[in-house]
Design an enzyme around this catalytic site. Structure first.
Site, PDB file in Angstrom:
ATOM      1  CE  LYS A 102      -3.505   0.376   2.642  1.00 26.55           C
ATOM      2  NZ  LYS A 102      -4.222   0.971   1.475  1.00 26.55           N
ATOM      3  CD  GLU A 111      -3.407   4.154   2.712  1.00 24.66           C
ATOM      4  OE1 GLU A 111      -4.203   4.479   1.812  1.00 24.66           O
ATOM      5  OE2 GLU A 111      -2.311   3.599   2.482  1.00 24.66           O
TER       6      GLU A 111
END
EC number: 5.3.1.6
Length: 262
Positions: A102, A111
């Site tokens: 990610k 995140e």
């Protein structure tokens, strides 16, 4: 409208729509960053307006927070929420063990913090994001601006002893200036081609001075919702060892799709 959306966009939408159904009244939900997560936020906003869904969202970036407010979602900070029932986010790559890369959207640190503060993490993605081995997508790492070139050299030197096929890195740019993440850090993209041991690499990268965190999410994701361009959806739960299939009717409405440019 249907002629304007590619099969990939339709796949992202149906994955987001399926995952939105996992959100229940009263939940505190982490809201991811990126194109697929933007579909999710739009779907949840419609459920708030049309179905009376009431939940609190904790965004993983400033742009997700802005979109959430625009569509009517109550926004909290992580400090206000403290702990989350669920985080739903996209991924740049995932493997069969639900290890992830990610950070393509530049928000990997927030995140990861939000996902780690959740009872469950659900990833929404189109089928193209599934890979045999992670690494074809460049691995982002956040680094502090001070001495970033030294940090970059240390990272590339460390990669020599790692089970990877590529060892170059580039500073992510925004036009003619370095890209600045929400926490004020730079982002280095590591061009590794293949990562033989993601767990080992994640641990070692974070030991390098100047590295804040990396975009390898190991043992964090519980479920992946995979969308297909024809409306099919596959839900894999790694804890239960189950695979469910479904189909979602693709109905485009102006209030859901307008101005979605992420």
């Amino acid at each position: 409208m249907s002629g304007e959306l590619s099969p990939i966009d339709k796949a992202k939408f149906v994955a987001a729509k399926r995952a939105a159904d996992m959100v229940e009244d009263g939940m505190r939900v982490g809201l991811g960053t990126g194109s697929t997560a933007a579909w999710l936020v739009r779907c949840l906003g419609e459920m708030v307006r049309e179905d009376g869904l009431r939940f609190s969202g904790v965004p993983t970036s400033a742009r997700t927070a802005q979109l959430a407010r625009e569509v009517g979602i109550e926004v909290l900070s992580l400090d206000e929420a403290r702990w989350l029932d669920l985080t739903i986010d996209g991924a740049d790559e995932f493997d069969r063990d639900l290890n992830l890369i990610k950070g393509g959207g530049g928000a990997l640190l927030q995140e990861k913090i939000v996902a780690a503060a959740s009872d469950q993490m659900v990833v929404i993605a189109d089928k193209a994001k599934e890979v045999e081995s992670l690494g074809a997508f460049p691995l982002p790492i956040e680094v502090v601006p001070f001495g970033w070139q030294t940090t970059q050299a240390l990272v590339e030197e460390t990669l020599i002893s790692m089970d990877v096929m590529g060892r170059t890195s580039t500073l992510r740019m925004s036009h003619s200036s370095p890209y600045i993440a929400d926490e004020g850090n730079h982002v280095l993209d590591l061009h590794l081609v293949r990562i033989g041991n993601p767990r080992q690499l994640a641990l070692i990268l974070n030991q390098i001075p100047g590295v804040v965190d990396n975009g390898l999410f190991i043992d964090i994701c519980d479920t992946v919702v995979i969308g297909y361009g024809d409306g099919r959806v596959e839900v894999r739960d790694i804890n239960e060892g189950t695979i469910e299939t479904d189909r979602i009717d693709f109905v485009e409405t102006d209030n859901l799709f307008k101005d979605l440019s992420d």
